[in-house]
Design a protein around this motif. Structure first.
Motif, PDB file in Angstrom:
ATOM      1  N   PRO A 164       0.498  -0.732   0.164  1.00 39.49           N
ATOM      2  CA  PRO A 164       0.622   0.041  -0.282  1.00 39.49           C
ATOM      3  C   PRO A 164       0.589   1.333  -0.436  1.00 39.49           C
ATOM      4  CG  PRO A 164       0.551  -1.038   2.197  1.00 39.49           C
ATOM      5  CD  PRO A 164       0.957  -1.577   1.165  1.00 39.49           C
ATOM      6  N   VAL A 165       1.907   1.124   0.045  1.00 37.82           N
ATOM      7  CA  VAL A 165       3.328   2.248   0.361  1.00 37.82           C
ATOM      8  C   VAL A 165       4.233   2.293  -0.549  1.00 37.82           C
ATOM      9  CG1 VAL A 165       4.402   3.830   1.628  1.00 37.82           C
ATOM     10  CG2 VAL A 165       2.597   2.639   2.994  1.00 37.82           C
ATOM     11  N   ARG A 166       4.466   2.832  -1.796  1.00 42.95           N
ATOM     12  CA  ARG A 166       5.452   2.528  -2.768  1.00 42.95           C
ATOM     13  C   ARG A 166       5.934   4.614  -2.844  1.00 42.95           C
ATOM     14  NH1 ARG A 166       1.026   0.120  -4.225  1.00 42.95           N
ATOM     15  NH2 ARG A 166      -0.438   1.097  -6.157  1.00 42.95           N
ATOM     16  N   GLN A 167       7.197   4.357  -3.479  1.00 44.35           N
ATOM     17  CA  GLN A 167       7.768   5.167  -3.770  1.00 44.35           C
ATOM     18  C   GLN A 167       9.655   5.140  -4.877  1.00 44.35           C
ATOM     19  OE1 GLN A 167       9.286   7.900  -0.391  1.00 44.35           O
ATOM     20  NE2 GLN A 167       9.108   9.305  -1.692  1.00 44.35           N
ATOM     21  N   HIS A 168       8.564   5.255  -5.546  1.00 42.81           N
ATOM     22  CA  HIS A 168      10.060   5.186  -7.039  1.00 42.81           C
ATOM     23  C   HIS A 168      10.667   6.795  -6.647  1.00 42.81           C
ATOM     24  CE1 HIS A 168       7.603   2.232  -8.983  1.00 42.81           C
ATOM     25  NE2 HIS A 168       8.768   1.842  -9.931  1.00 42.81           N
ATOM     26  N   ASP A 214      17.960   4.724 -13.283  1.00 40.61           N
ATOM     27  CA  ASP A 214      18.522   3.653 -12.410  1.00 40.61           C
ATOM     28  C   ASP A 214      17.377   3.953 -11.100  1.00 40.61           C
ATOM     29  OD1 ASP A 214      20.742   3.001 -13.032  1.00 40.61           O
ATOM     30  OD2 ASP A 214      21.189   3.958 -12.384  1.00 40.61           O
ATOM     31  N   TYR A 215      16.725   3.143 -11.035  1.00 37.30           N
ATOM     32  CA  TYR A 215      15.602   3.649  -9.351  1.00 37.30           C
ATOM     33  C   TYR A 215      15.747   2.749  -8.016  1.00 37.30           C
ATOM     34  CZ  TYR A 215      14.277  -1.755 -10.609  1.00 37.30           C
ATOM     35  OH  TYR A 215      14.578  -3.162 -10.980  1.00 37.30           O
ATOM     36  N   VAL A 216      15.255   3.001  -7.103  1.00 37.02           N
ATOM     37  CA  VAL A 216      15.295   2.970  -5.589  1.00 37.02           C
ATOM     38  C   VAL A 216      13.764   2.566  -5.822  1.00 37.02           C
ATOM     39  CG1 VAL A 216      16.211   2.286  -3.490  1.00 37.02           C
ATOM     40  CG2 VAL A 216      18.005   3.251  -5.403  1.00 37.02           C
ATOM     41  N   ASN A 217      13.450   1.292  -5.502  1.00 40.73           N
ATOM     42  CA  ASN A 217      12.113   1.948  -4.968  1.00 40.73           C
ATOM     43  C   ASN A 217      11.571   1.341  -3.882  1.00 40.73           C
ATOM     44  OD1 ASN A 217       9.098   2.030  -5.348  1.00 40.73           O
ATOM     45  ND2 ASN A 217       8.827  -0.056  -6.601  1.00 40.73           N
ATOM     46  N   PRO A 218      11.394   1.456  -2.389  1.00 41.15           N
ATOM     47  CA  PRO A 218      11.172   1.065  -0.978  1.00 41.15           C
ATOM     48  C   PRO A 218       9.209   1.041  -1.248  1.00 41.15           C
ATOM     49  CG  PRO A 218      12.064   3.580  -1.173  1.00 41.15           C
ATOM     50  CD  PRO A 218      12.057   2.710  -2.320  1.00 41.15           C
ATOM     51  N   MET A 219       8.778  -0.362  -0.670  1.00 36.72           N
ATOM     52  CA  MET A 219       7.547  -0.160  -0.225  1.00 36.72           C
ATOM     53  C   MET A 219       6.971  -0.623   0.755  1.00 36.72           C
ATOM     54  SD  MET A 219       7.010  -2.014  -4.406  1.00 36.72           S
ATOM     55  CE  MET A 219       8.191  -3.142  -3.640  1.00 36.72           C
ATOM     56  N   ARG A 220       5.884  -0.515   1.338  1.00 28.04           N
ATOM     57  CA  ARG A 220       5.993  -1.212   2.507  1.00 28.04           C
ATOM     58  C   ARG A 220       4.727  -2.385   2.437  1.00 28.04           C
ATOM     59  NH1 ARG A 220       6.378   2.030   7.707  1.00 28.04           N
ATOM     60  NH2 ARG A 220       8.590   1.575   7.100  1.00 28.04           N
ATOM     61  N   PHE A 221       4.762  -3.851   2.549  1.00 29.13           N
ATOM     62  CA  PHE A 221       3.770  -4.777   2.732  1.00 29.13           C
ATOM     63  C   PHE A 221       2.477  -4.505   3.729  1.00 29.13           C
ATOM     64  CE2 PHE A 221       7.400  -7.104   2.085  1.00 29.13           C
ATOM     65  CZ  PHE A 221       7.105  -7.715   1.019  1.00 29.13           C
ATOM     66  N   ALA A 222       1.584  -4.848   2.830  1.00 25.79           N
ATOM     67  CA  ALA A 222       0.072  -4.788   3.818  1.00 25.79           C
ATOM     68  C   ALA A 222      -0.181  -4.998   4.790  1.00 25.79           C
ATOM     69  CB  ALA A 222      -1.231  -5.255   2.774  1.00 25.79           C
ATOM     70  N   GLY A 276      -4.887  -3.791   6.276  1.00 26.96           N
ATOM     71  CA  GLY A 276      -5.194  -2.823   5.324  1.00 26.96           C
ATOM     72  C   GLY A 276      -3.373  -2.309   5.136  1.00 26.96           C
ATOM     73  N   GLY A 277      -3.227  -1.660   5.935  1.00 21.72           N
ATOM     74  CA  GLY A 277      -2.278  -1.016   5.753  1.00 21.72           C
ATOM     75  C   GLY A 277      -0.676  -0.947   5.745  1.00 21.72           C
ATOM     76  N   PRO A 278      -0.535   0.372   5.921  1.00 26.87           N
ATOM     77  CA  PRO A 278       0.965  -0.469   5.916  1.00 26.87           C
ATOM     78  C   PRO A 278       1.792  -1.788   7.103  1.00 26.87           C
ATOM     79  CG  PRO A 278       1.199   1.260   5.482  1.00 26.87           C
ATOM     80  CD  PRO A 278      -0.290   1.626   6.317  1.00 26.87           C
ATOM     81  N   SER A 279       2.751  -2.298   7.365  1.00 25.85           N
ATOM     82  CA  SER A 279       3.355  -2.488   7.821  1.00 25.85           C
ATOM     83  C   SER A 279       4.846  -2.854   7.942  1.00 25.85           C
ATOM     84  CB  SER A 279       3.038  -4.151   8.067  1.00 25.85           C
ATOM     85  OG  SER A 279       3.201  -4.881   6.680  1.00 25.85           O
ATOM     86  N   GLU A 280       5.777  -3.208   8.922  1.00 26.22           N
ATOM     87  CA  GLU A 280       7.125  -3.139   8.810  1.00 26.22           C
ATOM     88  C   GLU A 280       7.259  -4.946   7.946  1.00 26.22           C
ATOM     89  OE1 GLU A 280       9.603  -1.313   9.657  1.00 26.22           O
ATOM     90  OE2 GLU A 280       7.875   0.310   9.914  1.00 26.22           O
ATOM     91  N   PRO A 281       8.203  -4.881   8.283  1.00 23.52           N
ATOM     92  CA  PRO A 281       9.406  -4.296   7.401  1.00 23.52           C
ATOM     93  C   PRO A 281       9.341  -4.061   6.059  1.00 23.52           C
ATOM     94  CG  PRO A 281      10.268  -6.378   7.027  1.00 23.52           C
ATOM     95  CD  PRO A 281       8.899  -6.547   7.398  1.00 23.52           C
ATOM     96  N   ASP A 282      10.659  -2.529   5.446  1.00 21.29           N
ATOM     97  CA  ASP A 282      10.234  -2.677   4.107  1.00 21.29           C
ATOM     98  C   ASP A 282      10.972  -3.326   3.082  1.00 21.29           C
ATOM     99  OD1 ASP A 282       9.638  -0.210   4.962  1.00 21.29           O
ATOM    100  OD2 ASP A 282      11.289   0.347   5.207  1.00 21.29           O
TER     101      ASP A 282
END
Length: 159
Positions: free
Chosen positions: A72-76, A101-109, A113-119
């Motif tokens: 649910p949380v992602r940021q290219h 080039d890209y780095v793409n951090p994301m958070r698992f649901a 339904g909200g974000p959780s740890e870890p990334d």
């Protein structure tokens, strides 16, 4: 080069660079209609190196819509953009290629339904191929080359 040609090149570069940003925003925001609108009618995307699919923009957008629900949380972050115009021998300035080039951090649901740890974080390189159309610049092809990832619980993968 004349000033007019140089100005046209700068404007084309800004337009193509803007589409790379629009691509990242569409994926990060889950705007799959906008994602599809970035492509030519026959445009294709290839996410196979990252465990995904290859197909036309509609097929890939549907796959992304399903897959990205996990994150649910992602940021290219797309950097080191190398732009080249007219890469086809018969081209008259209506094609462009961008390597970035890209780095793409994301958070698992989480279960709620909200974000959780870890990334979950991955990185690599995009290869974008653009075509100038009557509607402006559009993506004709996009290929992801994932080079590394950091998965939960210290599991790391690399090419």
């Amino acid at each position: 080069m004349t000033q007019r040609v140089e100005l046209a090149t700068v404007l084309d570069r800004l337009a193509v660079d803007g589409l790379v940003t629009e691509y990242a925003v569409a994926v990060d925001d889950g705007d799959w209609e906008a994602y599809q609108g970035l492509f030519t009618a026959d445009g294709r995307a290839d996410y196979r190196s990252a465990g995904g699919i290859e197909g036309d923009a509609g097929q890939v957008a549907a796959w992304l819509a399903r897959t990205m629900r996990l994150f649910p949380v992602r940021q290219h972050l797309i950097v080191n953009r190398r732009v080249r115009f007219g890469v086809l021998e018969q081209d008259v300035g209506d094609t462009a290629r961008v390597q970035a080039d890209y780095v793409n951090p994301m958070r698992f649901a989480a279960e709620d339904g909200g974000p959780s740890e870890p990334d979950f974080v991955c990185g690599g390189r995009y290869a974008f191929a653009f075509l100038r159309t009557d509607e402006g610049w559009r993506l004709r092809e996009m290929v992801v080359q994932e080079k590394w990832r950091r998965a939960p619980h210290g599991q790391e993968a690399a090419d």
